[in-house]
Write a protein that holds these residues in place. Structure first.
Motif, short mmCIF file in Angstrom:
data_model
loop_
_atom_site.label_atom_id
_atom_site.label_comp_id
_atom_site.label_asym_id
_atom_site.label_seq_id
_atom_site.Cartn_x
_atom_site.Cartn_y
_atom_site.Cartn_z
N LEU A 112 0.83 -1.21 0.00
CA LEU A 112 0.00 0.00 0.00
C LEU A 112 0.87 1.27 0.00
N LEU A 113 1.87 1.27 0.87
CA LEU A 113 2.73 2.45 0.98
C LEU A 113 3.54 2.68 -0.28
N ILE A 114 4.07 1.59 -0.85
CA ILE A 114 4.91 1.73 -2.05
C ILE A 114 4.09 2.20 -3.23
N ASP A 115 2.93 1.57 -3.44
CA ASP A 115 2.08 1.95 -4.57
C ASP A 115 1.51 3.35 -4.40
N GLY A 116 1.28 3.76 -3.13
CA GLY A 116 0.67 5.06 -2.87
C GLY A 116 1.65 6.20 -2.74
N TRP A 117 2.71 6.00 -1.95
CA TRP A 117 3.62 7.12 -1.64
C TRP A 117 5.10 6.83 -1.95
N GLY A 118 5.43 5.60 -2.30
CA GLY A 118 6.82 5.29 -2.62
C GLY A 118 7.52 4.52 -1.51
N TRP A 119 8.70 3.99 -1.83
CA TRP A 119 9.40 3.08 -0.94
C TRP A 119 9.87 3.74 0.36
N ARG A 120 10.05 5.05 0.37
CA ARG A 120 10.57 5.72 1.57
C ARG A 120 9.63 5.53 2.76
N TRP A 121 8.34 5.38 2.49
CA TRP A 121 7.37 5.27 3.58
C TRP A 121 7.39 3.91 4.27
N VAL A 122 8.06 2.91 3.69
CA VAL A 122 8.18 1.65 4.42
C VAL A 122 9.12 1.81 5.62
N PHE A 123 9.92 2.88 5.62
CA PHE A 123 10.78 3.19 6.77
C PHE A 123 10.12 4.23 7.69
N PHE A 124 9.49 5.22 7.11
CA PHE A 124 8.85 6.26 7.92
C PHE A 124 7.70 5.72 8.76
#
Length: 449
Positions: free
Chosen positions: A161-173
């Protein structure tokens, strides 16, 4: 009176376990949420698979390096203080990883994140093992394991969900609010421990062990890339020599060593740690491989790949729920053998998987594979402690976690190398390694003490 005491002890464990699990949730979430991001990371940062696998491997190796320090730091500074330090390191590493600008910077920040995550999980185990005592260890670990599976189940889906929606950086944030909540809960419910020890830190051992492991893993991946003709064999030989010196030195030391290798004289502990290594290889290697299979070979989005991987975590959770209450009374070896046999059966369809394989069949296979690993892993974690004295629990926790994380790093690097030959041989080796786990379960003790 005895029932009242037991009920009071149970009520004291609940807020402590909840506090620990919220913090551990971030570290557990990170083990699966990053897996579905590897494909996008490779494309966005222009890194081949043998380089991008170090995003996972560096994290695991950092976890491995810091785990032996846990026993010493707990004795010197106390569990509560080290728990807060671990959370702070993990929080800082998560923020910096989300802000990374290249594959190299991300690998470096993942090391910092791994130092925190490496302390979080053994501190959780150690604290709960002390609070539960040997009589309730299986029940507590079963409940903790079930709750802990919420993170691996939700990790791939949330990551997608995070990657498709906001990009890979949000898997850390996404780790930031979870860690902050755990810090607040710690100030309220984590008891202060006054007991301290003057045990020294084996600094030389702390240099020898991680250096040897990193050298061997570099040699493994370097053979495939051809990087520096003749360099990988040299580095591998150097790594083996460093590990040999570490073992010889640790066994000869009269003072405290980084890992108490004398614990391996205990048959239950020895068999348990062997299985911990094998489980590290057979779970983390496919955790790297399967998201890439679904995204690259089958063309799924990160979110759809996360959904496809979820059945394995569901199976793990079901197994912990069913087995946890009986694990204290059941023999270790038959339970682990049965679990690994089920895991092998669940892995067989993947050895024949192609781009057009039935997704329902593969989902069912992942569910079965998860049940098998769940049934096998719980008795293994209990076998580590079953015949040891309470004073040996911190050292046993460190040694068991180090062995498992070395297995995890080995499995990830091995799968990255095998993947260079294509998905078919890599998936076939996934079955072979799971079968090796079935054979290794024979080393576990046959009856509970």
């Amino acid at each position: 009176m005895r029932a009242d005491t037991s009920a009071r002890a149970d009520s004291n464990i609940v807020p402590l376990a909840t506090t620990l699990l919220v913090g551990a949730m971030a570290a557990l979430l990170d083990t699966t949420i990053v897996a579905v991001a590897l494909d996008e990371l490779g494309g966005d940062l222009a890194a081949p698979v043998t380089v991008i696998q170090w995003v996972t491997t560096s994290y695991v190796l950092a976890m491995t390096a810091v785990i032996p320090v846990v026993g010493w730091s707990v004795g010197r500074f106390g569990v509560r203080a080290m728990w807060l330090v671990a959370l702070a390191l993990f929080l800082l590493g998560s923020v910096l990883s989300g802000a990374a600008w290249s594959a190299g910077s991300l690998v470096g920040f993942r090391v910092l994140q791994g130092l925190g995550g490496g302390m979080i999980l053994p501190l959780t185990q150690l604290t709960l093992a002390r609070a539960a005592g040997p009589d309730r260890l299986g029940r507590v670990m079963g409940v903790v394991g079930l709750v802990g599976q919420l993170a691996p189940i939700s990790g791939p889906i949330l990551g997608g969900l995070l990657i498709d929606g906001w990009g890979w950086r949000w898997v850390f944030f996404v780790n930031v609010p979870i860690v902050v909540v755990s810090m607040v809960m710690t100030c309220r419910w984590f008891p202060r421990d006054e007991e301290r020890s003057g045990r020294g830190l084996d600094v030389v051992g702390l240099i020898l062990l991680p250096s040897g492991v990193v050298a061997l893993l570099y040699a493994l991946t370097g053979f495939e890339t051809g990087e520096g003709i003749g360099l990988p064999p040299l580095v591998g030989a150097g790594g083996a020599a460093l590990l040999a010196v570490f073992v010889a030195r640790s066994l000869r030391r009269s003072g405290p060593s980084l890992l108490d290798l004398r614990l391996f004289a205990d048959r239950s502990f020895r068999g348990g740690t062997l299985m911990m290594f094998v489980l590290g290889v057979t779970t983390w290697g496919p955790m790297f491989l399967l998201p890439l299979y679904y995204q690259q070979l089958r063309g799924l989005s990160a979110f759809d790949a996360g959904l496809a991987l979820a059945p394995q975590s569901v199976g793990l959770g079901l197994a912990f729920l069913l087995v946890g209450r009986y694990a204290d009374r059941m023999p270790t070896r038959p339970l682990a053998l049965a679990g690994m046999a089920v895991a092998v059966a669940g892995t067989i369809p993947f050895a024949f998987a192609t781009a057009g394989s039935d997704p329902v069949l593969l989902g069912a296979a992942l569910l079965v594979r998860g049940v098998g690993f769940g049934v096998a892993s719980l008795p293994v974690s209990i076998a580590l402690y079953r015949t040891l004295r309470p004073a040996q629990i911190p050292d046993a926790t460190s040694a068991g976690n180090v062995v498992q994380r070395v297995g995890a790093a080995t499995g990830t690097a091995l799968m990255a190398v095998l993947l260079q030959s294509g998905f078919t041989p890599a998936l076939t080796w996934m079955l072979v390694l799971t079968a090796v786990g079935l054979a290794a379960a024979v080393a576990l003790p046959g009856r509970p003490s």
